[in-house]
Design a protein around this motif. Structure first.
Motif, PDB file in Angstrom:
ATOM      1  N   ILE A  53       7.247 -14.909  10.679  1.00 26.87           N
ATOM      2  CA  ILE A  53       7.163 -14.877  12.137  1.00 26.87           C
ATOM      3  C   ILE A  53       8.228 -15.812  12.680  1.00 26.87           C
ATOM      4  O   ILE A  53       8.256 -16.993  12.322  1.00 26.87           O
ATOM      5  CB  ILE A  53       5.771 -15.331  12.625  1.00 26.87           C
ATOM      6  N   SER A  54       9.099 -15.289  13.542  1.00 29.46           N
ATOM      7  CA  SER A  54      10.149 -16.099  14.149  1.00 29.46           C
ATOM      8  C   SER A  54       9.953 -16.109  15.657  1.00 29.46           C
ATOM      9  O   SER A  54       9.768 -15.051  16.271  1.00 29.46           O
ATOM     10  CB  SER A  54      11.539 -15.538  13.828  1.00 29.46           C
ATOM     11  N   ILE A  55       9.989 -17.303  16.257  1.00 29.69           N
ATOM     12  CA  ILE A  55       9.886 -17.465  17.705  1.00 29.69           C
ATOM     13  C   ILE A  55      11.157 -18.170  18.171  1.00 29.69           C
ATOM     14  O   ILE A  55      11.536 -19.209  17.625  1.00 29.69           O
ATOM     15  CB  ILE A  55       8.663 -18.316  18.101  1.00 29.69           C
ATOM     16  N   ASN A  56      11.811 -17.612  19.184  1.00 24.80           N
ATOM     17  CA  ASN A  56      13.048 -18.196  19.696  1.00 24.80           C
ATOM     18  C   ASN A  56      12.990 -18.270  21.217  1.00 24.80           C
ATOM     19  O   ASN A  56      12.307 -17.480  21.870  1.00 24.80           O
ATOM     20  CB  ASN A  56      14.262 -17.338  19.295  1.00 24.80           C
ATOM     21  N   GLY A  57      13.731 -19.228  21.773  1.00 19.02           N
ATOM     22  CA  GLY A  57      13.837 -19.326  23.215  1.00 19.02           C
ATOM     23  C   GLY A  57      13.396 -20.678  23.733  1.00 19.02           C
ATOM     24  O   GLY A  57      13.331 -21.663  22.978  1.00 19.02           O
ATOM     25  N   ALA A 151       5.918 -23.636   7.689  1.00 22.85           N
ATOM     26  CA  ALA A 151       6.467 -23.547   9.042  1.00 22.85           C
ATOM     27  C   ALA A 151       7.671 -24.466   9.184  1.00 22.85           C
ATOM     28  O   ALA A 151       7.689 -25.566   8.623  1.00 22.85           O
ATOM     29  CB  ALA A 151       5.403 -23.914  10.073  1.00 22.85           C
ATOM     30  N   LEU A 152       8.650 -24.010   9.925  1.00 20.55           N
ATOM     31  CA  LEU A 152       9.851 -24.790  10.202  1.00 20.55           C
ATOM     32  C   LEU A 152      10.068 -24.827  11.705  1.00 20.55           C
ATOM     33  O   LEU A 152      10.096 -23.782  12.361  1.00 20.55           O
ATOM     34  CB  LEU A 152      11.066 -24.146   9.519  1.00 20.55           C
ATOM     35  N   ALA A 162       4.758 -29.903  17.425  1.00 22.38           N
ATOM     36  CA  ALA A 162       4.520 -29.427  16.061  1.00 22.38           C
ATOM     37  C   ALA A 162       3.024 -29.397  15.768  1.00 22.38           C
ATOM     38  O   ALA A 162       2.509 -28.446  15.155  1.00 22.38           O
ATOM     39  CB  ALA A 162       5.242 -30.325  15.057  1.00 22.38           C
ATOM     40  N   ARG A 163       2.297 -30.422  16.208  1.00 22.66           N
ATOM     41  CA  ARG A 163       0.847 -30.451  15.990  1.00 22.66           C
ATOM     42  C   ARG A 163       0.150 -29.336  16.771  1.00 22.66           C
ATOM     43  O   ARG A 163      -0.819 -28.738  16.291  1.00 22.66           O
ATOM     44  CB  ARG A 163       0.288 -31.819  16.385  1.00 22.66           C
ATOM     45  N   GLU A 164       0.655 -29.021  17.958  1.00 22.05           N
ATOM     46  CA  GLU A 164       0.086 -27.939  18.754  1.00 22.05           C
ATOM     47  C   GLU A 164       0.240 -26.598  18.039  1.00 22.05           C
ATOM     48  O   GLU A 164      -0.685 -25.775  18.014  1.00 22.05           O
ATOM     49  CB  GLU A 164       0.783 -27.898  20.114  1.00 22.05           C
ATOM     50  N   ILE A 165       1.406 -26.396  17.457  1.00 21.25           N
ATOM     51  CA  ILE A 165       1.641 -25.149  16.727  1.00 21.25           C
ATOM     52  C   ILE A 165       0.794 -25.092  15.459  1.00 21.25           C
ATOM     53  O   ILE A 165       0.226 -24.049  15.114  1.00 21.25           O
ATOM     54  CB  ILE A 165       3.144 -25.003  16.422  1.00 21.25           C
ATOM     55  N   ALA A 166       0.653 -26.218  14.773  1.00 20.18           N
ATOM     56  CA  ALA A 166      -0.202 -26.255  13.585  1.00 20.18           C
ATOM     57  C   ALA A 166      -1.645 -25.913  13.950  1.00 20.18           C
ATOM     58  O   ALA A 166      -2.337 -25.183  13.220  1.00 20.18           O
ATOM     59  CB  ALA A 166      -0.126 -27.625  12.931  1.00 20.18           C
ATOM     60  N   TRP A 323      16.189 -22.236   7.152  1.00 23.63           N
ATOM     61  CA  TRP A 323      15.149 -21.380   6.587  1.00 23.63           C
ATOM     62  C   TRP A 323      15.545 -20.853   5.207  1.00 23.63           C
ATOM     63  O   TRP A 323      14.686 -20.722   4.319  1.00 23.63           O
ATOM     64  CB  TRP A 323      14.832 -20.206   7.513  1.00 23.63           C
ATOM     65  N   ALA A 324      16.819 -20.551   5.018  1.00 28.07           N
ATOM     66  CA  ALA A 324      17.265 -20.079   3.701  1.00 28.07           C
ATOM     67  C   ALA A 324      16.965 -21.116   2.625  1.00 28.07           C
ATOM     68  O   ALA A 324      16.569 -20.776   1.506  1.00 28.07           O
ATOM     69  CB  ALA A 324      18.760 -19.767   3.737  1.00 28.07           C
ATOM     70  N   ASP A 325      17.132 -22.398   2.957  1.00 28.39           N
ATOM     71  CA  ASP A 325      16.782 -23.462   2.009  1.00 28.39           C
ATOM     72  C   ASP A 325      15.281 -23.520   1.786  1.00 28.39           C
ATOM     73  O   ASP A 325      14.798 -23.558   0.642  1.00 28.39           O
ATOM     74  CB  ASP A 325      17.286 -24.819   2.520  1.00 28.39           C
ATOM     75  N   LEU A 326      14.512 -23.542   2.878  1.00 31.87           N
ATOM     76  CA  LEU A 326      13.058 -23.677   2.753  1.00 31.87           C
ATOM     77  C   LEU A 326      12.454 -22.502   2.003  1.00 31.87           C
ATOM     78  O   LEU A 326      11.530 -22.665   1.195  1.00 31.87           O
ATOM     79  CB  LEU A 326      12.434 -23.788   4.152  1.00 31.87           C
ATOM     80  N   ASP A 327      12.995 -21.323   2.228  1.00 34.67           N
ATOM     81  CA  ASP A 327      12.452 -20.112   1.612  1.00 34.67           C
ATOM     82  C   ASP A 327      12.521 -20.152   0.091  1.00 34.67           C
ATOM     83  O   ASP A 327      11.712 -19.538  -0.588  1.00 34.67           O
ATOM     84  CB  ASP A 327      13.201 -18.887   2.143  1.00 34.67           C
TER      85      ASP A 327
END
Length: 399
Positions: A53-57, A151-152, A162-166, A323-327
């Motif tokens: 899932i990617s969120i941008n903006g 999550a990144l 970050a805590r809100e998203i978690a 993300w390429a690294d984390l993946d």
């Protein structure tokens, strides 16, 4: 990334996940337009291990958008007519792959054979015939009842966001360690040949040599080999021999495994000749490598370093790199700097030894993916006639 237990280990898993993701996006269609007007976008797709899932903006509204996406993801009701629509759409996409240019199909064949959760279109199309609303519901109950999450967040965010998203993730998903493993890459330890049948009279071949390890030093050596060989390989096979318009040597990194791929599409030469010509080129170029001046060798290293360490053009590019690294499990997000260190440390003597090994392995430990076109010859090596069986045997070896 929402990872499911066991990952997407079969063609059936991958088509079920792909269709589920498209149905979720379909359910969110009425919300996507106002989100776009507010400067937000999202994408949900099947990915390695499960879903991405990617969120941008604009960051202040991202948690609200994620909340809506997660709500739909967790509570989707399967509608038979919408499933039929997206099943037909996916079937057409898989069928259209056969119309891609032969060299593109051959290059895709590397991952289709070697990466555990990648599958050739014909196997996905076969699995698609068994998908029903009931099978999607069963798949969801089995795979999405408990998931793990990576999550990144990067850019203009702080710890409270970050805590809100978690918290949103925990509200909508049952999160636990499901023992999810990333996709594995099968070893190439003998001459192998995989035939694909592109609908084209041109022959095409990709000759792939795999690294011996996932070490940064190995990545550096293969990267430098691609940098040094790219122009002369093109010049020899395209300009001098005029074997085809598509000729290139490129890095071929599968997950964390480095490698190099030599790719040619030709209207005048068969795949076996293209393999032989490539090996002959490498063998002859050994003398050029051995005679390379220190200045020329350093110039190749600097050229590679310049491309590797190029500044990110925008936030999206930086996110893709992170993300390429984390993946693949590089959680320090410094893989390119670590590879750069190893490139700087390569001396001419070490590279010459590596080049000798590359020549030897182009004969003895290689994978050739080829489309015969109008020709009837095939490259030497063990023929892979059943991709699924090969992947199953590779999975047992990797356990």
């Amino acid at each position: 990334a929402v990872n499911v237990k066991g990952g997407l280990g079969s063609p059936s898993d991958l088509v079920h996940a792909t269709l589920y993701a498209r149905l979720v996006e379909d359910a969110l269609n009425t919300y996507a337009y106002p989100a776009a007007l507010a400067g937000l976008s999202y994408r949900l797709s099947a990915a390695s291990g499960g879903f991405q899932i990617s969120i941008n903006g604009f960051n202040d509204k991202q948690p609200q958008l994620l909340e809506r996406v997660l709500e739909s993801f967790a509570n989707l009701a399967i509608e038979a007519d919408r499933l039929a629509l997206y099943r037909d759409e996916l079937r057409r996409e898989l069928q259209n792959f056969a119309a891609e240019r032969p060299f593109q199909q051959a290059y895709s064949g590397l991952s289709h054979l070697l990466v555990s959760d990648a599958w050739p279109p014909h196997l996905l199309a076969a699995a698609l015939t068994t998908v029903t609303p009931e099978s999607i519901a069963r798949w969801k109950a089995s795979y999405l009842s408990t998931v793990s999450v990576r999550a990144l967040l990067h850019g203009n965010v702080d710890a409270s966001e970050a805590r809100e998203i978690a918290a949103a993730l925990h509200r909508h998903l049952s999160i636990a360690d499901v023992g999810a493993k990333g996709p594995a890459v099968a070893a190439v330890s003998a001459p192998l040949a995989l035939r694909i049948d592109a609908v084209n009279e041109d022959a095409a071949m990709v000759l792939y040599v795999q690294g011996r390890s996932e070490a940064y030093a190995e990545r550096a050596l293969f990267g430098l080999a691609s940098q040094i060989l790219s122009a002369p390989y093109f010049n020899e096979l395209r300009t001098e021999r005029q074997l085809g318009y598509v000729v290139y040597a490129s890095p071929a990194v599968l997950r964390r495994t480095p490698g190099i791929a030599f790719t040619v599409q030709s209207p005048v030469a068969d795949a076996d000749s293209l393999v032989t010509t490539t090996i002959d080129f490498l063998t002859a170029y050994r003398a050029t490598v051995a005679a390379m001046t220190p200045a020329a060798f350093e110039a190749h290293k600097e050229g590679l370093l310049s491309k590797l360490l190029e500044k990110d053009k925008n936030l999206a590019a930086r996110g893709a790199r992170f993300w390429a690294d984390l993946d693949v499990g590089f959680t320090d997000f410094d893989s390119r700097e670590r590879i750069a260190e190893q490139i700087r440390a390569i001396d001419h003597a070490r590279f010459t030894v590596f080049f000798d090994e590359l020549i030897d392995r182009s004969r003895s430990q290689r994978l050739v993916v080829y489309s015969p076109g109008r020709f009837d010859t095939r490259p030497g090596g063990e023929s892979i006639v059943d991709v699924a069986a090969f992947k199953l045997a590779a999975a047992k070896t990797l356990r």
